[in-house]
Design an enzyme around this catalytic site. Structure first.
Site, PDB file in Angstrom:
ATOM      1  N   LYS A 114       5.818   4.131  -4.041  1.00 49.22           N
ATOM      2  CA  LYS A 114       4.843   3.470  -3.476  1.00 49.22           C
ATOM      3  C   LYS A 114       4.355   4.149  -2.276  1.00 49.22           C
ATOM      4  O   LYS A 114       4.963   5.150  -1.975  1.00 49.22           O
ATOM      5  CB  LYS A 114       5.356   2.090  -2.685  1.00 49.22           C
ATOM      6  CG  LYS A 114       4.370   1.001  -2.428  1.00 49.22           C
ATOM      7  CD  LYS A 114       4.143   0.197  -3.546  1.00 49.22           C
ATOM      8  CE  LYS A 114       2.704  -0.802  -3.004  1.00 49.22           C
ATOM      9  NZ  LYS A 114       2.318  -1.655  -4.275  1.00 49.22           N
ATOM     10  N   ASP A 154      -3.289  -1.269  -3.708  1.00 50.54           N
ATOM     11  CA  ASP A 154      -2.555  -2.096  -3.129  1.00 50.54           C
ATOM     12  C   ASP A 154      -3.331  -2.936  -2.165  1.00 50.54           C
ATOM     13  O   ASP A 154      -4.711  -2.818  -2.048  1.00 50.54           O
ATOM     14  CB  ASP A 154      -1.436  -1.900  -2.920  1.00 50.54           C
ATOM     15  CG  ASP A 154      -0.070  -2.757  -2.460  1.00 50.54           C
ATOM     16  OD1 ASP A 154       0.207  -3.468  -3.483  1.00 50.54           O
ATOM     17  OD2 ASP A 154       0.110  -3.133  -1.258  1.00 50.54           O
TER      18      ASP A 154
HETATM   19  P1  NDP Z   1      -5.545  -7.279  -1.145  1.00 45.25           P
HETATM   20  O1  NDP Z   1      -5.789  -6.576  -0.280  1.00 45.25           O
HETATM   21  O2  NDP Z   1      -6.915  -7.511  -2.309  1.00 45.25           O
HETATM   22  O3  NDP Z   1      -5.841  -8.939  -0.708  1.00 45.25           O
HETATM   23  C1  NDP Z   1      -4.633  -9.232   0.452  1.00 45.25           C
HETATM   24  C2  NDP Z   1      -4.580 -10.505   0.781  1.00 45.25           C
HETATM   25  O4  NDP Z   1      -3.586 -10.924   1.560  1.00 45.25           O
HETATM   26  C3  NDP Z   1      -6.059 -10.980   1.698  1.00 45.25           C
HETATM   27  O5  NDP Z   1      -6.224 -12.318   1.498  1.00 45.25           O
HETATM   28  C4  NDP Z   1      -5.201 -10.591   2.985  1.00 45.25           C
HETATM   29  O6  NDP Z   1      -6.026 -11.255   4.233  1.00 45.25           O
HETATM   30  C5  NDP Z   1      -4.026 -11.183   2.877  1.00 45.25           C
HETATM   31  N1  NDP Z   1      -2.826 -10.523   3.629  1.00 45.25           N
HETATM   32  C6  NDP Z   1      -2.752  -9.182   3.603  1.00 45.25           C
HETATM   33  N2  NDP Z   1      -1.784  -8.806   4.666  1.00 45.25           N
HETATM   34  C7  NDP Z   1      -1.391  -9.997   5.423  1.00 45.25           C
HETATM   35  C8  NDP Z   1      -0.437 -10.422   6.335  1.00 45.25           C
HETATM   36  N3  NDP Z   1       0.276  -9.484   6.879  1.00 45.25           N
HETATM   37  N4  NDP Z   1      -0.589 -11.688   6.454  1.00 45.25           N
HETATM   38  C9  NDP Z   1      -1.279 -12.714   5.975  1.00 45.25           C
HETATM   39  N5  NDP Z   1      -2.068 -12.411   4.996  1.00 45.25           N
HETATM   40  C10 NDP Z   1      -2.225 -11.227   4.684  1.00 45.25           C
HETATM   41  O7  NDP Z   1      -4.276  -6.872  -1.767  1.00 45.25           O
HETATM   42  P2  NDP Z   1      -3.859  -7.400  -3.214  1.00 45.25           P
HETATM   43  O8  NDP Z   1      -4.372  -8.942  -3.733  1.00 45.25           O
HETATM   44  O9  NDP Z   1      -4.024  -6.617  -4.242  1.00 45.25           O
HETATM   45  O10 NDP Z   1      -2.187  -7.796  -3.026  1.00 45.25           O
HETATM   46  C11 NDP Z   1      -1.682  -8.925  -2.542  1.00 45.25           C
HETATM   47  C12 NDP Z   1      -0.263  -8.984  -2.791  1.00 45.25           C
HETATM   48  O11 NDP Z   1       0.082  -8.944  -4.240  1.00 45.25           O
HETATM   49  C13 NDP Z   1       0.399  -7.724  -2.321  1.00 45.25           C
HETATM   50  O12 NDP Z   1       1.970  -8.236  -1.877  1.00 45.25           O
HETATM   51  C14 NDP Z   1       0.635  -6.721  -3.175  1.00 45.25           C
HETATM   52  O13 NDP Z   1       1.724  -5.808  -2.983  1.00 45.25           O
HETATM   53  C15 NDP Z   1       0.785  -7.730  -4.432  1.00 45.25           C
HETATM   54  N6  NDP Z   1       0.443  -7.264  -5.875  1.00 45.25           N
HETATM   55  C16 NDP Z   1      -0.591  -6.512  -6.094  1.00 45.25           C
HETATM   56  C17 NDP Z   1      -0.870  -6.135  -7.169  1.00 45.25           C
HETATM   57  C18 NDP Z   1      -2.292  -5.435  -7.770  1.00 45.25           C
HETATM   58  O14 NDP Z   1      -2.546  -5.113  -8.715  1.00 45.25           O
HETATM   59  N7  NDP Z   1      -3.176  -5.466  -6.636  1.00 45.25           N
HETATM   60  C19 NDP Z   1       0.012  -5.976  -8.234  1.00 45.25           C
HETATM   61  C20 NDP Z   1       1.383  -6.449  -8.145  1.00 45.25           C
HETATM   62  C21 NDP Z   1       1.473  -7.077  -6.658  1.00 45.25           C
HETATM   63  P3  NDP Z   1      -7.200 -10.593   4.899  1.00 45.25           P
HETATM   64  O15 NDP Z   1      -8.161 -10.278   4.061  1.00 45.25           O
HETATM   65  O16 NDP Z   1      -7.440 -11.113   6.041  1.00 45.25           O
HETATM   66  O17 NDP Z   1      -6.657  -9.085   5.224  1.00 45.25           O
HETATM   67  O1  8G0 Z   2       3.151  -4.102  -6.892  1.00 47.59           O
HETATM   68  C1  8G0 Z   2       2.671  -3.489  -8.072  1.00 47.59           C
HETATM   69  O2  8G0 Z   2       3.322  -3.861  -8.945  1.00 47.59           O
HETATM   70  C2  8G0 Z   2       1.601  -2.659  -7.912  1.00 47.59           C
HETATM   71  C3  8G0 Z   2       0.639  -3.043  -6.748  1.00 47.59           C
HETATM   72  C4  8G0 Z   2      -0.810  -2.167  -6.755  1.00 47.59           C
HETATM   73  C5  8G0 Z   2      -0.680  -1.212  -7.781  1.00 47.59           C
HETATM   74  C6  8G0 Z   2       0.098  -0.955  -8.801  1.00 47.59           C
HETATM   75  C7  8G0 Z   2      -0.261  -0.167  -9.892  1.00 47.59           C
HETATM   76  O3  8G0 Z   2       0.474   0.949  -9.971  1.00 47.59           O
HETATM   77  O4  8G0 Z   2      -0.823  -0.317 -10.428  1.00 47.59           O
HETATM   78  C8  8G0 Z   2       1.077  -1.828  -8.863  1.00 47.59           C
END
Ligand code: NDP
Ligand code: 8G0
Length: 451
Positions: A114, A154
């Site tokens: 990460k 992420d």
């Molecule tokens: P995005 O940046 O697309 O969205 C993040 C969302 O969470 C936004 O709504 C953001 O609000 C909110 N957020 C972020 N930080 C905070 C915080 N500190 N407190 C409250 N709300 C918060 O990210 P993703 O949707 O990609 O990721 C969301 C979660 O899923 C993370 O934990 C990530 O690690 C996990 N994840 C993502 C994957 C992926 O493929 N993208 C895969 C597996 C897990 P705002 O817009 O106001 O910042």
């Molecule tokens: O949390 C996850 O599994 C994650 C989040 C964002 C990206 C990736 C990836 O390597 O595709 C994994």
């Protein structure tokens, strides 16, 4: 007393894993795996670097950049890049640690890593984002490669940022290779990668509902937090399958359904547009019957829901919120976010599972329920190696199969290693942790990483 700096998020992720291993029969059957746990908890390598970039006013700005290369026993380091002001080594170590076992659960050949920076994309112009991404990749590019370490997006990193980073790698290293995933589909990206985490989460919960005899998604009320990549596609898939989504949120507040209201596809499309511009949900005027609650998370405001899907960030469900969800009849909780629930919230859900039997709670940890994102990243790597692109249908089918395997692997492993009372449901958190750990520990042993 440890002489190490305090790393609260990493310690929390470690404790959750270690607790479930200790409370199973794994170490009785394999005492040597205690050594593996000691070794696997230290990253193979941590890279920290300076990122200097120029803002629109011509001023120098400086940020801290990181890549935690945690474990490569099952393949190249793989995991996302987070751009958020809260980023520090504790957070990236927790994410990298969970990534090791999650990637093992996908069944694909990927190690865990990460990275990211404490850069805040909010309030920055497109040109500033581009200059930051270029400066960040200038340094990161020395440490990664298609067979070494393959980052992705992420929090705060989407397709646009991956494009700038890929271009920088291509120009600086003079190589066009699958060094990042989540790429644009016309230059090496996989179809379904943007949708994969949210869709995969819903596919996983489909098996939770089925095994619990709770039927299909039709008519289920679903609370979702977050409104980014994971939340958007989880919500769209829930709606497609006939469920009613009653909330979304962001870092500033929550949108919650009132008076039989619900989140519509039009709401989600408008929010996607808003989030691309890095705007807040507070600036959205809902189409349906939704109210915005400033500073709130959705859980205590949604009333009865069948399913809760935390999809924003770590520790976004507290003990008190878990208790309210349970009291309001929520039976299925699955993390789209990484470590979405605090240890105390997990304890509430796991206690309900242990004591209630029959109609008990099913809680799925992020490392199982959200593994669809990294799984499709693994499929993107496979397509890049072959220099081929698979169809949407092919990728979606493989994603469904992977989520099904992740679910049943966790379930069956729990039955094998976790002592249960008559009528008690298997623990998905314990089973998933043990299944992921054993696979990695065994590969490490065979490679001579521990003995
Ligand atoms: P995005 O940046 O697309 O969205 C993040 C969302 O969470 C936004 O709504 C953001 O609000 C909110 N957020 C972020 N930080 C905070 C915080 N500190 N407190 C409250 N709300 C918060 O990210 P993703 O949707 O990609 O990721 C969301 C979660 O899923 C993370 O934990 C990530 O690690 C996990 N994840 C993502 C994957 C992926 O493929 N993208 C895969 C597996 C897990 P705002 O817009 O106001 O910042
Ligand atoms: O949390 C996850 O599994 C994650 C989040 C964002 C990206 C990736 C990836 O390597 O595709 C994994």
């Amino acid at each position: 007393m440890s002489n190490l700096p305090s790393e609260p998020e990493f310690e929390q992720a470690y404790k959750e894993l270690a607790y479930t291993l200790e409370n199973s029969t794994l170490f009785e059957q394999h005492p040597e795996y205690r050594t593996a746990l000691k070794v696997v908890s230290i990253p193979e390598r941590v890279i920290q670097f300076r990122v200097t970039w120029e803002d629109d006013a011509g001023n120098l700005q400086v940020n801290r950049g990181y890549r935690v290369q945690f474990n490569s026993a099952l393949g190249p380091y793989k995991g996302g890049l987070r751009l958020h002001p809260s980023v520090n080594l504790s957070i990236l170590k927790f994410l990298g640690f969970e990534q090791i076992f999650k990637n093992a659960l996908t069944g694909l050949m990927m190690g865990g890593g990460k990275g990211g920076a404490d850069f805040d994309p909010k309030g920055k112009s497109d040109a500033e984002i581009r200059r930051f991404c270029v400066a960040f990749m200038r340094e990161l590019s020395r440490h990664i490669g298609a067979d070494t370490d393959v980052p992705a997006g992420d929090i705060g990193v989407g397709g646009r940022e991956i494009g700038y980073m890929f271009g920088t790698y291509r120009r600086d290293r003079n190589r066009f290779e699958g060094v990042l995933t989540g790429k644009g589909t016309h230059w090496g990206g996989s179809l379904i990668r943007p949708e994969a985490t949210g869709y995969g989460l819903v596919y996983y919960v489909t098996h939770m509902l089925e095994i619990a005899g709770a039927g299909s998604w039709e008519g289920k009320r679903v609370a979702i937090s977050g409104s980014g990549n994971v939340a958007q596609y989880a919500a769209l898939k829930c709606i497609e399958l006939g469920a009613t989504v009653v909330s979304l949120s962001d870092s500033k507040g929550a949108l919650v359904a009132v008076d039989d209201g619900f989140v519509t596809v039009e709401d989600i499309e408008a929010i996607m547009d808003l989030k691309l511009k890095r705007k807040s949900l507070a600036e959205y005027t809902p189409k349906g019957n939704l109210k915005y609650i400033e500073g709130a998370r959705p859980w205590v405001h949604v009333g009865h829901v069948d399913v809760a899907l935390p999809c924003a960030t770590q520790n976004e469900v507290s003990k008190e919120e878990a208790e309210v969800l349970v009291a309001n009849g929520c039976r299925f909780i699955a993390e789209g976010s990484n470590m979405g629930c605090t240890l105390e919230a997990i304890e509430v859900f796991e206690n309900e599972r242990r004591t209630k039997k029959g109609d008990a709670i099913w809680y799925a940890p992020g490392k199982a329920a959200n593994c669809g994102g990294v799984a499709v990243s693994g499929l993107e790597m496979a397509q890049n190696s072959q220099r081929l692109s698979w169809t949407k249908e092919e990728v979606d089918q493989k994603l469904k199969d992977i989520m099904k395997n992740a679910f049943y692997n966790g379930l069956e492993t729990a039955k094998k290693y976790v002592p249960m009372e008559e009528g008690e449901l298997p623990s998905l958190v314990a089973g998933s942790n043990i299944a992921g750990f054993v696979k990695v520990a065994q590969a490490m042993y065979e490679h001579g990483d521990w003995w």
